[in-house]
Design an enzyme around this catalytic site. Structure first.
Site, PDB file in Angstrom:
ATOM      1  N   SER A  10      37.025  42.929  47.233  1.00 27.74           N
ATOM      2  CA  SER A  10      38.001  42.313  46.338  1.00 27.74           C
ATOM      3  C   SER A  10      38.923  43.368  45.750  1.00 27.74           C
ATOM      4  CB  SER A  10      37.239  41.614  45.207  1.00 27.74           C
ATOM      5  OG  SER A  10      38.105  41.264  44.154  1.00 27.74           O
TER       6      SER A  10
ATOM      7  N   TYR B 242      29.980  41.162  38.456  1.00 29.20           N
ATOM      8  CA  TYR B 242      30.523  40.683  39.743  1.00 29.20           C
ATOM      9  C   TYR B 242      31.324  41.798  40.418  1.00 29.20           C
ATOM     10  CZ  TYR B 242      34.169  38.901  42.763  1.00 29.20           C
ATOM     11  OH  TYR B 242      35.041  38.761  43.804  1.00 29.20           O
TER      12      TYR B 242
ATOM     13  N   LYS C 203      30.732  44.352  44.036  1.00 26.26           N
ATOM     14  CA  LYS C 203      31.660  44.636  45.145  1.00 26.26           C
ATOM     15  C   LYS C 203      31.761  46.151  45.366  1.00 26.26           C
ATOM     16  CE  LYS C 203      32.533  40.386  46.114  1.00 26.26           C
ATOM     17  NZ  LYS C 203      31.842  39.819  47.286  1.00 26.26           N
TER      18      LYS C 203
HETATM   19  C1  UD1 Z   1      39.134  36.892  39.559  1.00 18.97           C
HETATM   20  C2  UD1 Z   1      38.623  38.282  39.866  1.00 18.97           C
HETATM   21  C3  UD1 Z   1      38.563  38.479  41.343  1.00 18.97           C
HETATM   22  C4  UD1 Z   1      37.691  37.427  41.943  1.00 18.97           C
HETATM   23  C5  UD1 Z   1      38.245  36.065  41.615  1.00 18.97           C
HETATM   24  C6  UD1 Z   1      37.310  35.015  42.196  1.00 18.97           C
HETATM   25  C7  UD1 Z   1      39.050  40.103  38.353  1.00 18.97           C
HETATM   26  C8  UD1 Z   1      40.050  41.040  37.812  1.00 18.97           C
HETATM   27  N1  UD1 Z   1      39.500  39.254  39.273  1.00 18.97           N
HETATM   28  O1  UD1 Z   1      40.489  36.856  39.940  1.00 18.97           O
HETATM   29  O2  UD1 Z   1      38.023  39.732  41.645  1.00 18.97           O
HETATM   30  O3  UD1 Z   1      37.613  37.619  43.321  1.00 18.97           O
HETATM   31  O4  UD1 Z   1      38.354  35.927  40.205  1.00 18.97           O
HETATM   32  O5  UD1 Z   1      36.706  34.216  41.288  1.00 18.97           O
HETATM   33  O6  UD1 Z   1      37.912  40.118  37.975  1.00 18.97           O
HETATM   34  N2  UD1 Z   1      44.799  31.672  34.820  1.00 18.97           N
HETATM   35  C9  UD1 Z   1      45.386  30.856  33.854  1.00 18.97           C
HETATM   36  N3  UD1 Z   1      44.781  29.672  33.550  1.00 18.97           N
HETATM   37  C10 UD1 Z   1      43.621  29.262  34.156  1.00 18.97           C
HETATM   38  C11 UD1 Z   1      43.023  30.103  35.135  1.00 18.97           C
HETATM   39  C12 UD1 Z   1      43.640  31.301  35.431  1.00 18.97           C
HETATM   40  O7  UD1 Z   1      46.431  31.180  33.283  1.00 18.97           O
HETATM   41  O8  UD1 Z   1      43.114  28.181  33.814  1.00 18.97           O
HETATM   42  C13 UD1 Z   1      45.473  32.925  35.180  1.00 18.97           C
HETATM   43  C14 UD1 Z   1      44.635  34.170  34.937  1.00 18.97           C
HETATM   44  O9  UD1 Z   1      44.852  34.685  33.660  1.00 18.97           O
HETATM   45  C15 UD1 Z   1      45.166  35.087  36.027  1.00 18.97           C
HETATM   46  C16 UD1 Z   1      45.574  34.148  37.158  1.00 18.97           C
HETATM   47  O10 UD1 Z   1      45.703  32.878  36.568  1.00 18.97           O
HETATM   48  O11 UD1 Z   1      46.307  35.750  35.594  1.00 18.97           O
HETATM   49  C17 UD1 Z   1      44.546  34.078  38.276  1.00 18.97           C
HETATM   50  O12 UD1 Z   1      43.278  33.821  37.714  1.00 18.97           O
HETATM   51  P1  UD1 Z   1      42.009  33.478  38.627  1.00 18.97           P
HETATM   52  O13 UD1 Z   1      42.373  32.443  39.615  1.00 18.97           O
HETATM   53  O14 UD1 Z   1      40.871  33.205  37.724  1.00 18.97           O
HETATM   54  O15 UD1 Z   1      41.740  34.812  39.454  1.00 18.97           O
HETATM   55  P2  UD1 Z   1      41.607  36.330  38.966  1.00 18.97           P
HETATM   56  O16 UD1 Z   1      41.158  36.417  37.561  1.00 18.97           O
HETATM   57  O17 UD1 Z   1      42.877  37.016  39.337  1.00 18.97           O
END
Ligand code: UD1
Length: 345
Positions: A128, A153, A157
């Site tokens: 990841s 987590y 990795k």
């Molecule tokens: C995270 C992990 C990544 C992992 C992935 C799988 C980290 C830094 N990243 O990715 O390694 O493989 O999860 O589960 O640990 N967001 C919102 N609202 C929501 C959900 C998300 O605004 O309800 C935003 C988050 O703040 C982020 C983006 O959307 O900026 C993506 O979030 P998400 O899909 O959870 O993935 P990551 O956090 O990038």
């Protein structure tokens, strides 16, 4: 027609199932092992509807080495392994670190232990972009510094990458390709398979599509005060089918002795950084469906911005992310609608 047998651990999961489809379409014979802890057996029907082939399936846990031993006996001639079997929720890993270390590391150790004696030529490991933490410079290349993991987590990795490297440096008779995924999203264009999280989704796209269809009232955007053009976080959203195709290339590379080193590492991303607000806009424009959303506070542990430099994968694997973000959003929406039609949610 290739007929080599490939073991896909976690093959009924989100990325696993899309990879099984691509492997079968490339002519490989697939055996899946999955404990169904975060997936459903009906995924096999979806795979079969797309490819016309039902993959062999073992319900079992890779943390149990005897289960794996029996699998190698029952399904002889496995030449490659793609290891998706792992727990993947960042927040849950903070609550249940032992579960995460046991599940993710025992699985990997068991596979590595058996590969040599069983004559398996290579393993593809799902890593990841989390290994880069909050990067000092974007886009990140494979040579960007590895940062201290911020969750168990993420640590699994990093440790897994080190374990594989150590085992191969010690002379193990197989190769490895470590694939560092950015943010996998979307679904198969047939809408027969897609992401199906248990309970309330933690990741952006399933939460967004569940909001668009009315299961959730509104999407929370975690923060608009980041140092980015619109203030929301930036990620590299990679289409899951494009991602799956890279696994087929990686397997083929090891089985045909094309690897340039015993352990190779590739970033799998598009090279485009997209903000949360841009992503919502793209979804709305691509589907014509509004996504009610509100800005809330930052989510603890979030990275401000990270996107890939995929040049190395482009040049060495001959792989490139092809799907547009709009098409990817349409595929995620079609999948959500299919779940509704089937009465799943
Ligand atoms: C995270 C992990 C990544 C992992 C992935 C799988 C980290 C830094 N990243 O990715 O390694 O493989 O999860 O589960 O640990 N967001 C919102 N609202 C929501 C959900 C998300 O605004 O309800 C935003 C988050 O703040 C982020 C983006 O959307 O900026 C993506 O979030 P998400 O899909 O959870 O993935 P990551 O956090 O990038």
């Amino acid at each position: 027609m290739k007929k080599e047998r490939i073991l896909v651990t976690g093959g009924t999961g989100y990325i696993g199932s899309h990879t099984v489809v691509e492997l079968q379409q490339a002519g490989y014979s697939v055996v899946i092992i999955d404990n169904l802890s975060n997936s459903n057996i009906s995924v096999l029907d979806g795979i079969e509807r797309i490819t016309g082939i039902r993959p062999d399936f073992v319900e079992g846990d890779c943390t149990d080495i005897d289960t794996l031993r029996k699998l190698f006996t029952d399904y002889p001639g496995i030449k490659g392994i793609i290891n998706f079997a792992a727990s993947k929720a960042v927040g849950e890993s903070m609550q249940k670190p032992i579960l995460y270390y046991r599940n993710n590391l025992d699985t990997l150790l068991n596979l590595l232990d058996l590969m040599g004696p069983e004559g398996v030529k290579g393993i593809v490991f799902s890593s990841s972009c989390t290994v880069y933490g909050e990067p000092d410079v974007n886009p990140v290349t494979e040579k960007s510094p590895i940062k201290k993991a911020t969750s168990p987590y993420g640590n699994t990795k990093q440790i897994s990458e080190e374990i594989i490297t150590d085992v191969i440096a010690a002379g193990a008779p197989f190769k490895a390709i470590l694939l560092r995924y950015f943010n996998p999203v979307g679904a198969h264009p047939s809408a027969e398979i897609g992401e199906l999280p248990n309970g309330v989704p933690q990741n952006l796209i399933p939460y967004l599509t569940q909001t668009a269809i009315g299961i959730r009232k509104e999407l929370s955007v975690f923060g608009n005060d980041y140092d980015t053009p619109d203030g929301s976080c930036i990620r590299d959203y990679i289409n899951v089918v494009d991602l799956a195709k890279a696994h087929v290339i990686a397997v083929e590379r090891m089985l045909t002795d094309k690897s340039e080193a015993p352990v190779e590492i590739f970033n799998l991303g598009t090279g485009n950084g997209v903000s949360v607000l841009e992503l919502i806009n793209t979804f709305e424009e691509a589907t014509g469906v509004k996504v009610p959303h509100k800005i809330v506070g930052r989510r603890a542990g979030d990275i401000e911005k990270v996107w890939a430099d995929p040049t190395y994968a482009n040049e060495v694997l001959g792989w490139k992310a092809e799907a547009s973000l709009a098409d990817t959003m349409r595929s995620a929406w079609a999948w959500q609608q299919r779940l509704r039609e089937r009465g799943v949610m």
